[in-house]
Write a protein that holds these residues in place. Structure first.
Motif, PDB file in Angstrom:
ATOM      1  N   GLY A 126     -54.547  19.186   1.346  1.00 25.94           N
ATOM      2  CA  GLY A 126     -54.414  17.738   1.407  1.00 25.94           C
ATOM      3  C   GLY A 126     -54.205  17.187   2.808  1.00 25.94           C
ATOM      4  O   GLY A 126     -54.044  15.974   2.976  1.00 25.94           O
ATOM      5  N   THR A 127     -54.193  18.040   3.818  1.00 23.28           N
ATOM      6  CA  THR A 127     -54.040  17.565   5.188  1.00 23.28           C
ATOM      7  C   THR A 127     -55.333  16.857   5.597  1.00 23.28           C
ATOM      8  O   THR A 127     -56.420  17.354   5.347  1.00 23.28           O
ATOM      9  CB  THR A 127     -53.776  18.739   6.152  1.00 23.28           C
ATOM     10  N   SER A 128     -55.199  15.699   6.233  1.00 24.02           N
ATOM     11  CA  SER A 128     -56.416  14.977   6.644  1.00 24.02           C
ATOM     12  C   SER A 128     -56.953  15.556   7.943  1.00 24.02           C
ATOM     13  O   SER A 128     -56.205  16.083   8.772  1.00 24.02           O
ATOM     14  CB  SER A 128     -56.103  13.492   6.838  1.00 24.02           C
ATOM     15  N   ALA A 129     -58.254  15.450   8.107  1.00 27.11           N
ATOM     16  CA  ALA A 129     -58.900  15.955   9.323  1.00 27.11           C
ATOM     17  C   ALA A 129     -58.397  15.189  10.545  1.00 27.11           C
ATOM     18  O   ALA A 129     -58.205  15.775  11.612  1.00 27.11           O
ATOM     19  CB  ALA A 129     -60.414  15.845   9.197  1.00 27.11           C
ATOM     20  N   GLU A 130     -58.160  13.894  10.384  1.00 31.00           N
ATOM     21  CA  GLU A 130     -57.694  13.069  11.497  1.00 31.00           C
ATOM     22  C   GLU A 130     -56.344  13.521  12.019  1.00 31.00           C
ATOM     23  O   GLU A 130     -56.070  13.442  13.218  1.00 31.00           O
ATOM     24  CB  GLU A 130     -57.606  11.584  11.084  1.00 31.00           C
ATOM     25  N   SER A 131     -55.488  14.028  11.124  1.00 32.71           N
ATOM     26  CA  SER A 131     -54.158  14.464  11.566  1.00 32.71           C
ATOM     27  C   SER A 131     -54.224  15.776  12.345  1.00 32.71           C
ATOM     28  O   SER A 131     -53.286  16.089  13.080  1.00 32.71           O
ATOM     29  CB  SER A 131     -53.207  14.622  10.367  1.00 32.71           C
ATOM     30  N   MET A 132     -55.334  16.516  12.232  1.00 30.05           N
ATOM     31  CA  MET A 132     -55.480  17.777  12.971  1.00 30.05           C
ATOM     32  C   MET A 132     -56.235  17.597  14.278  1.00 30.05           C
ATOM     33  O   MET A 132     -56.381  18.540  15.043  1.00 30.05           O
ATOM     34  CB  MET A 132     -56.177  18.832  12.092  1.00 30.05           C
ATOM     35  N   GLU A 133     -56.726  16.378  14.539  1.00 29.87           N
ATOM     36  CA  GLU A 133     -57.458  16.131  15.777  1.00 29.87           C
ATOM     37  C   GLU A 133     -56.546  16.289  16.979  1.00 29.87           C
ATOM     38  O   GLU A 133     -55.369  15.951  16.937  1.00 29.87           O
ATOM     39  CB  GLU A 133     -58.085  14.739  15.785  1.00 29.87           C
ATOM     40  N   ILE A 134     -57.114  16.785  18.043  1.00 27.94           N
ATOM     41  CA  ILE A 134     -56.353  16.993  19.285  1.00 27.94           C
ATOM     42  C   ILE A 134     -56.345  15.696  20.072  1.00 27.94           C
ATOM     43  O   ILE A 134     -57.304  15.016  20.210  1.00 27.94           O
ATOM     44  CB  ILE A 134     -56.979  18.129  20.132  1.00 27.94           C
TER      45      ILE A 134
END
Length: 110
Positions: free
Chosen positions: A102-110
Motif C-alpha cells: 500500500g505504499t505509494s510510489a510518490e512517497s518512495m521518490e527521491i
C-alpha cells in the motif's frame, strides 16, 4: 580419401593441415581482393585508402562506440536507502513489495 581407416592421430594431423591451408587460402584471397579493389579505385583516380578512410562500404561514416549513460535513481527503498531504482526496466522486488503493502510510489521518490 578413406577417413574411416585413419587413426585419431592421423585425423588430427590432417585437421591441422586443413586449418593451416584454409587460413593460407583466406589470406591469399584477401590480398587478391585488396589488389583488385586498389586497381578499381585507381581507374577512377583514387587510392583505396581515400575511399575507405573511416567509412563503410556505402560511404557513411562509422559510428563510434557510444558510452552508455546511467539514469539517476528515482525511487529509494524506505527500509534501506542504499537500494534504489531509476523507474526504468524491471521493478525490483523491494519496490513491488512496498506497492503491494500500500505504499505509494510518490512517497518512495527521491
Amino acid at each position: 580419401m578413406d577417413l574411416k581407416s585413419k587413426s585419431a592421430k592421423e585425423l588430427e594431423k590432417l585437421l591441422s593441415d586443413v586449418k593451416k591451408a584454409l587460413a593460407d587460402a583466406q589470406a591469399r584471397e584477401r590480398r587478391e581482393a585488396i589488389k583488385a579493389a586498389e586497381k578499381a579505385a585507381a581507374e577512377y583516380g583514387f587510392s583505396l585508402s581515400e575511399l575507405t578512410d573511416g567509412k563503410n562500404a556505402v560511404g557513411k561514416t562509422k559510428k563510434a562506440g557510444r558510452a552508455k549513460t546511467v539514469a539517476a535513481p528515482k525511487y529509494a527503498n524506505p527500509a534501506d536507502a542504499s537500494q534504489t531504482w531509476t523507474g526504468k526496466g524491471r521493478q525490483p522486488n523491494w519496490y513491488r513489495a512496498e506497492i503491494e503493502q500500500g505504499t505509494s510510489a510518490e512517497s518512495m521518490e527521491i
